[in-house]
Design a protein around this motif. Structure first.
Motif, PDB file in Angstrom:
ATOM      1  N   GLY A  50      95.115 -85.709  21.933  1.00 51.13           N
ATOM      2  CA  GLY A  50      95.788 -86.081  20.735  1.00 51.13           C
ATOM      3  C   GLY A  50      96.146 -87.985  20.748  1.00 51.13           C
ATOM      4  N   CYS A  76     101.071 -92.003  22.125  1.00 51.13           N
ATOM      5  CA  CYS A  76     101.152 -90.191  22.372  1.00 51.13           C
ATOM      6  C   CYS A  76     100.907 -89.926  21.009  1.00 51.13           C
ATOM      7  CB  CYS A  76     101.574 -89.909  22.948  1.00 51.13           C
ATOM      8  SG  CYS A  76     101.843 -90.469  25.453  1.00 51.13           S
ATOM      9  N   ARG A  77     100.517 -88.354  21.379  1.00 47.38           N
ATOM     10  CA  ARG A  77     100.429 -87.547  19.637  1.00 47.38           C
ATOM     11  C   ARG A  77     101.688 -87.583  19.323  1.00 47.38           C
ATOM     12  NH1 ARG A  77      97.976 -82.076  19.020  1.00 47.38           N
ATOM     13  NH2 ARG A  77      97.247 -82.519  21.472  1.00 47.38           N
ATOM     14  N   ASP A  91      99.115 -88.932  12.432  1.00 43.56           N
ATOM     15  CA  ASP A  91      99.775 -87.770  13.264  1.00 43.56           C
ATOM     16  C   ASP A  91      99.909 -86.661  12.940  1.00 43.56           C
ATOM     17  OD1 ASP A  91     100.708 -89.200  16.002  1.00 43.56           O
ATOM     18  OD2 ASP A  91     101.539 -90.417  14.372  1.00 43.56           O
ATOM     19  N   LYS A  92      99.017 -85.749  13.959  1.00 43.06           N
ATOM     20  CA  LYS A  92      98.090 -84.018  13.589  1.00 43.06           C
ATOM     21  C   LYS A  92      99.399 -83.643  14.502  1.00 43.06           C
ATOM     22  CE  LYS A  92      96.391 -84.849  10.399  1.00 43.06           C
ATOM     23  NZ  LYS A  92      97.277 -85.642   8.469  1.00 43.06           N
ATOM     24  N   PRO A 104      91.242 -91.714  16.861  1.00 42.42           N
ATOM     25  CA  PRO A 104      91.104 -91.413  18.143  1.00 42.42           C
ATOM     26  C   PRO A 104      91.344 -92.196  19.407  1.00 42.42           C
ATOM     27  CG  PRO A 104      90.418 -89.692  16.859  1.00 42.42           C
ATOM     28  CD  PRO A 104      90.436 -91.045  15.860  1.00 42.42           C
TER      29      PRO A 104
END
Length: 624
Positions: A188, A126-127, A135-136, A163
């Motif tokens: 994300g 996960c993000r 990672d953003k 992604p």
């Protein structure tokens, strides 16, 4: 080639396995596994439906498979998977980051037992969980799952990240969030692709042999240069980027000047031959690696089969012979510099040492561009763009003194045009990034530094790098009516700038994947196979010996050797003087990171411990 055998672990409702099976070639086999038992999934209608679809396609399904103990789940003949998938791993319920890191670490260690040599491990997170710059936004390292560091424990490096798209596998429903029938937040989310790293083995210095005149000598290669002698990057069969950039540079200059290519001599310089540097290059000489040659009267043919390995005309070959452990020394001969059966030499710190011999030759032709290329070796501080070994190319042009200004300017103009062209070849169309070449005058003489202001490493990373020098001070007692221009170029730095290679150590890797990114004679953007390697920070402080001068360059050299070039930064933190004893203590911060191998915290801790011992022995300091 498409992967043939896929292993899916941690499947919850098997929707990913069912969806993936519909997108693959029939020749690809899938083994889908989960930790639960069949009875645990009996009440889940979606799981029952997906299992039925998988069985109809002949997909192998296994229950009760612990992804941290994969070697126990498969017989020897059933291992060697080409790809292993683990989507959104989680320990369950409200497990914290430490527990999930532990799960990842054990999973990667388990993968090492069942993955094919060139296989991949795909982990979807996960993000923010991964803790990488991909990672953003990027989480703080201590609050992430530190996926690259956990993978390193299994000997894996991050080779790609992109992604995670549920649309790519229609029908996939990722459930199991906190052990409930809830979906993970996949907006994300990223898919991390890991590959095997080369094993991190401690390379040992080798014994080298060289023939000087009619006598064979052997020497122990400096520890800091292990893996950097006789690599043959400039040899004919090579398509290493260093050779490519050198050949392109020479070919373009050949359009303007007649060329005379010369072969490099041995990199070993007897002590007397270094006098050519002392007048204007004392700094180069002070950075040289000095070694002792031992007379070697062993039967060369019996050791090597009668052949030598001639790399860059080194006349050096390697064997398994050992130096005497306790050679007898004669006190009188020791007093006369050196030891019995030994000669003091240094490894060539620059090709400039050969300038005088070339321009004094009776057959030296004015107007011809003489070219010499080869590896050189210098002690230096640790920084991203300084290296203890690199490849240098030297251009020497002689011309009548009356034509000095015009000939010099012509050479500089041609060189600038060639460099500007090379430095823009890998830029994408429309890109505003790039590099500019300048010749910076160095008073009080008529020398120049060749500098490059580059953005080839990214828009937020502007570098001013010195990639070479231009000198006009050489004179010849044979050709008194001539002036000479000597241009020295660091080919390693130039290759880094042209291809956007951010770490010089990548040029020296033994990983075959590096060269696969380069086509012979072509210049295309470089894509690293090792992304966002973890780094580890350690501080070290020590008391200085009041009777000896502390040599900071030597401290950096010892750190390079002990860490095998994994120390990428040494930052001076503080100086403390004891108020009573007046003894001085220094404190430094070391950052460890590799560019091509998996490096763990445990390995770094061992290196740091060894460094404390080595600086005490070699530099006569007392670690605190």
């Amino acid at each position: 080639m498409a992967p043939r055998r896929l292993l899916l672990v941690g499947e919850g409702n098997f929707s990913f396995a069912a969806a993936l099976s519909e997108t693959l070639d029939p020749s690809t086999s899938i083994t889908a596994t989960c930790l639960q038992r069949p009875a645990d999934l009996a009440r889940d209608p979606l799981a029952r439906e997906n299992l039925q679809r998988l069985r109809e396609r002949g997909t192998e399904v296994r229950f009760g498979v612990d992804c941290t103990q994969l070697v126990d789940a498969f017989e020897l003949q059933d291992r060697e998977f080409d790809r292993i998938y683990f989507n959104f791993p989680h320990c369950g319920r409200k497990a914290g980051v430490a527990k999930n890191r532990e799960l990842l670490a054990k999973f990667f260690q388990s993968c090492a037992d069942v993955l094919a040599e060139e296989g991949e491990v795909h982990v979807a997170l996960c993000r923010g969980q991964g803790g990488t710059p991909a990672d953003k936004p990027m989480r703080e390292w201590h609050n992430s799952w530190q996926v690259v560091a956990m993978a390193a424990l299994g000997g894996f490096i991050l080779s790609d990240v992109h992604p995670f798209s549920c649309e790519a596998v229609p029908g996939y429903k990722c459930t199991g969030y906190r052990s409930q029938d809830k979906s993970f937040h996949v907006e994300g989310a990223l898919n991390h692709i890991f590959t095997r790293s080369l094993p991190y083995e401690g390379l040992q210095p080798r014994i080298s042999r060289i023939k000087l005149g009619d006598q064979w000598f052997s020497f122990l290669e400096p520890e800091v240069l292990v893996g950097k002698l006789n690599r043959g990057f400039l040899e004919a069969p090579s398509y290493h980027p260093i050779k490519t950039i050198n050949e392109k540079l020479i070919a373009e200059l050949g359009k303007a000047f007649p060329l005379k290519r010369l072969k490099c001599s041995s990199p070993l310089l007897p002590q007397g031959d270094t006098s050519v540097l002392t007048s204007c290059h004392c700094d180069i000489l002070s950075s040289a690696f000095w070694i002792s040659l031992h007379e070697d009267n062993s039967n060369f043919e019996s050791l090597t089969g009668g052949t030598t390995q001639d790399m860059e005309d080194f006349l050096v070959s390697f064997s398994e012979l050992s130096l005497p452990k306790n050679p007898r020394r004669d006190s009188k001969e020791e007093a006369q510099e050196g030891t019995y059966g030994q000669a003091k030499v240094c490894l060539r710190p620059s090709l400039l040492v050969h300038v005088q011999a070339l321009i004094q030759a009776p057959d030296f032709l004015p107007g011809s561009l003489y070219i010499l290329s080869g590896p050189v070796f210098q002690k230096c501080r640790i920084s991203p763009f300084t290296m203890p070994a690199f490849h240098e190319t030297l251009f020497i042009l002689g011309f009548n003194k009356n034509l000095k200004d015009g000939c010099l300017q012509s050479l500089l103009d041609h060189l600038k045009g060639i460099l500007d062209s090379l430095l823009t070849q890998t830029l994408l169309k429309g890109s505003k990034l790039g590099s500019s070449v300048e010749f910076v005058f160095q008073p009080p003489g008529e020398d120049y530094m060749i500098t490059v202001k580059s953005q080839n490493f990214g828009p937020d990373c502007v570098k001013d790098l010195i990639i070479g020098s231009v000198t006009t001070s050489a004179t010849s007692i044979i050709h008194k009516d001539q002036c000479f221009v000597c241009v020295s170029m660091n080919l390693d730095l130039l290759a880094m700038l042209v291809w956007g290679i951010s770490d010089w150590r990548m040029l020296w890797t033994f990983d075959n994947r590096f060269l696969k990114d380069f086509a012979p004679g072509k210049i295309e953007p470089f894509k690293s196979y090792s992304l966002y390697p973890p780094y580890y920070v350690h501080d070290i402080s020590f008391w200085l010996d009041t009777k000896k001068r502390f040599d900071e360059v030597e401290f950096h050299t010892v750190a390079r050797a002990v860490s095998q070039d994994t120390v990428i930064s040494i930052q001076f933190l503080s100086r403390f003087q004891h108020p009573k004893t007046e003894q001085v203590s220094l404190c430094y911060r070391l950052t460890y990171q590799t560019c091509d191998k998996a490096l763990t915290q445990q390995q770094v801790a061992s290196m740091q411990s060894q460094l404390r011992k080595e600086i005490q022995q070699r530099l006569h300091v007392i670690p605190r």
